[in-house]
Enzyme design. Structure first.
Site, PDB file in Angstrom:
ATOM      1  N   MET A  23       0.839  -1.196   0.000  1.00 54.50           N
ATOM      2  CA  MET A  23       0.000   0.000   0.000  1.00 54.50           C
ATOM      3  C   MET A  23       0.879   1.253   0.000  1.00 54.50           C
ATOM      4  SD  MET A  23      -3.394  -0.993   2.099  1.00 54.50           S
ATOM      5  CE  MET A  23      -2.751  -0.755   3.744  1.00 54.50           C
ATOM      6  N   TYR A  26       4.051   4.024   0.842  1.00 58.62           N
ATOM      7  CA  TYR A  26       4.730   4.650   1.976  1.00 58.62           C
ATOM      8  C   TYR A  26       5.844   3.696   2.431  1.00 58.62           C
ATOM      9  CZ  TYR A  26       5.075   8.531   5.154  1.00 58.62           C
ATOM     10  OH  TYR A  26       5.512   9.659   5.793  1.00 58.62           O
ATOM     11  N   HIS A  50       9.260  -3.222   3.269  1.00 62.74           N
ATOM     12  CA  HIS A  50       8.902  -3.395   1.858  1.00 62.74           C
ATOM     13  C   HIS A  50      10.156  -3.614   0.999  1.00 62.74           C
ATOM     14  CE1 HIS A  50       5.639  -0.549   3.348  1.00 62.74           C
ATOM     15  NE2 HIS A  50       4.946  -1.607   2.979  1.00 62.74           N
ATOM     16  N   LYS A  94       5.213  -9.993   9.165  1.00 64.29           N
ATOM     17  CA  LYS A  94       4.621  -9.033  10.107  1.00 64.29           C
ATOM     18  C   LYS A  94       3.105  -9.187  10.066  1.00 64.29           C
ATOM     19  CE  LYS A  94       3.839  -4.355  11.170  1.00 64.29           C
ATOM     20  NZ  LYS A  94       2.788  -3.933  10.226  1.00 64.29           N
ATOM     21  N   VAL A 153      10.920  -7.151   9.380  1.00 67.83           N
ATOM     22  CA  VAL A 153      12.060  -6.239   9.506  1.00 67.83           C
ATOM     23  C   VAL A 153      11.749  -5.246  10.632  1.00 67.83           C
ATOM     24  CG1 VAL A 153      13.462  -4.514   8.311  1.00 67.83           C
ATOM     25  CG2 VAL A 153      12.585  -6.503   7.064  1.00 67.83           C
ATOM     26  N   SER A 178       6.661  -0.202  10.189  1.00 70.76           N
ATOM     27  CA  SER A 178       5.301  -0.101   9.682  1.00 70.76           C
ATOM     28  C   SER A 178       5.056   1.311   9.175  1.00 70.76           C
ATOM     29  CB  SER A 178       4.307  -0.408  10.809  1.00 70.76           C
ATOM     30  OG  SER A 178       3.013   0.014  10.435  1.00 70.76           O
ATOM     31  N   SER A 179       4.275   1.418   8.106  1.00 69.41           N
ATOM     32  CA  SER A 179       3.925   2.745   7.586  1.00 69.41           C
ATOM     33  C   SER A 179       3.171   3.533   8.649  1.00 69.41           C
ATOM     34  CB  SER A 179       3.056   2.607   6.336  1.00 69.41           C
ATOM     35  OG  SER A 179       3.682   1.768   5.394  1.00 69.41           O
TER      36      SER A 179
HETATM   37  P1  AMP Z   1       1.555  -2.913   3.421  1.00 72.00           P
HETATM   38  O1  AMP Z   1       2.057  -1.837   2.523  1.00 72.00           O
HETATM   39  O2  AMP Z   1       1.514  -2.537   4.857  1.00 72.00           O
HETATM   40  O3  AMP Z   1       0.273  -3.534   2.918  1.00 72.00           O
HETATM   41  O4  AMP Z   1       2.630  -4.068   3.342  1.00 72.00           O
HETATM   42  C1  AMP Z   1       2.999  -4.639   2.119  1.00 72.00           C
HETATM   43  C2  AMP Z   1       3.804  -5.878   2.372  1.00 72.00           C
HETATM   44  O5  AMP Z   1       4.964  -5.541   3.129  1.00 72.00           O
HETATM   45  C3  AMP Z   1       3.034  -6.916   3.198  1.00 72.00           C
HETATM   46  O6  AMP Z   1       3.340  -8.208   2.703  1.00 72.00           O
HETATM   47  C4  AMP Z   1       3.586  -6.721   4.569  1.00 72.00           C
HETATM   48  O7  AMP Z   1       3.515  -7.873   5.375  1.00 72.00           O
HETATM   49  C5  AMP Z   1       5.026  -6.377   4.260  1.00 72.00           C
HETATM   50  N1  AMP Z   1       5.618  -5.678   5.398  1.00 72.00           N
HETATM   51  C6  AMP Z   1       5.141  -4.598   6.052  1.00 72.00           C
HETATM   52  N2  AMP Z   1       5.921  -4.288   7.098  1.00 72.00           N
HETATM   53  C7  AMP Z   1       6.919  -5.211   7.124  1.00 72.00           C
HETATM   54  C8  AMP Z   1       8.044  -5.448   7.970  1.00 72.00           C
HETATM   55  N3  AMP Z   1       8.313  -4.661   9.006  1.00 72.00           N
HETATM   56  N4  AMP Z   1       8.851  -6.499   7.698  1.00 72.00           N
HETATM   57  C9  AMP Z   1       8.588  -7.312   6.633  1.00 72.00           C
HETATM   58  N5  AMP Z   1       7.548  -7.137   5.793  1.00 72.00           N
HETATM   59  C10 AMP Z   1       6.728  -6.112   6.039  1.00 72.00           C
END
Ligand code: AMP
Length: 281
Positions: A30, A32, A37, A149, A176, A185-186
């Site tokens: 998503m 950011y 990521h 995560k 991570v 986290s974003s």
């Molecule tokens: P999101 O943009 O939050 O939907 O995350 C996109 C992808 O990145 C998803 O597969 C999340 O699980 C992964 N992701 C988000 N935060 C982390 C993190 N701290 N470590 C590893 N993967 C992550």
């Protein structure tokens, strides 16, 4: 690196890449972007000829009272980071492109979903499954990379890929973290300074729980009550849930053995943080 916002164009390019015999690694996000990521992108870079990143804040996975409008966005910055991480294509559609009309076939996730975030966020995983089915058809990846995560998301996507025979290898990637242990986290940008100082206590509680289990504790209730006390003592957050299940089935267990997950969600003033650990006892 090419940025593509139209589905038809993305499909035409992916068809060409596949005809040229290239393998496609896909990282849905998503946006950011942060190091979490980027780690997924690096892993995809190592294992595939072509790397596709999607950036789409998917409205169908947000509840009516959730943070869809407030979700942080910064495409220019993401574009630079994606380029540096070696993405070949960024798929960046708008909501109108992905959902031009009311869907006539709805997706409902029925397993691995009535617990953890699935219970707290009704319809969330239906929205995740809906957008992933669309993205998988548009990008046609050989491998798709997801962060542990969001361990429940990995479990749900595992069910989706198997149930609907997507010829895609699901690759889970370790969480991570910041140096102090907070999962990247974003949403971390929404923590106040004090909350940011408290937030590493979430991971600390998971690590201490793991230590106790690895030293012989087998009673889930004892672990849950220890973690609840620890988080309440060390943070001002409000616990949404702390739960223990088998993984990836997400079934209740009476004794801590086999592959398990301990997962938690804690609400701070403007950010709800999640974290988890999975391992084999
Ligand atoms: P999101 O943009 O939050 O939907 O995350 C996109 C992808 O990145 C998803 O597969 C999340 O699980 C992964 N992701 C988000 N935060 C982390 C993190 N701290 N470590 C590893 N993967 C992550």
């Amino acid at each position: 690196m090419k940025v593509i916002s139209k589905i038809s164009q993305m499909q035409a390019i992916m068809k060409q890449e596949r005809m040229n015999g290239r393998t496609i690694g896909f990282v849905p996000t998503m946006g950011y972007l942060h190091e979490g990521h980027l780690t997924l992108l690096q892993r995809a870079r190592q294992e595939n000829d072509i790397v596709v990143l999607s950036i789409f804040v998917n409205p169908t996975q947000f509840g009516p009272n959730e943070d869809f409008d407030a979700y942080p966005r910064n495409f220019e910055r993401d574009e630079q980071l994606a380029k540096k991480a070696g993405a070949d294509y960024v798929f960046y559609p708008d909501v109108e492109e992905m959902y031009p009309r009311k869907m006539s076939v709805a997706v409902t996730v029925t397993e691995r979903v009535n617990v953890l975030c699935g219970k707290q966020r009704e319809g969330h995983f239906d929205g995740v499954a809906t957008v992933l089915i669309k993205l998988f058809h548009i990008v046609t990846p050989d491998r798709a990379y997801f962060g542990m995560k969001d361990a429940q998301q990995v479990a749900v996507v595992d069910g989706l890929v198997h149930d609907y025979n997507f010829p895609i290898e699901l690759v889970p990637v370790e969480t991570v973290r910041e140096k102090d242990g907070l999962a990247k986290s974003s949403r971390n940008v929404y923590l106040t300074e004090t909350e940011r100082e408290e937030a590493p206590a979430l991971y600390k509680s998971l690590k201490l729980a793991k230590e106790r289990i690895d030293s012989g504790e087998r009673n889930p209730e004892a672990i849950l009550s220890f973690m609840k006390d620890y988080i309440q003592t060390h943070t001002s957050g409000i616990i949404d849930y702390i739960e223990i299940y088998s993984y990836p089935e997400l079934k209740e267990i009476d004794t801590l053995e086999g592959r398990i997950i301990i997962a938690l969600a804690v609400k701070f003033s403007k950010a709800r943080l999640i974290d988890n650990m999975t391992w084999t006892v």
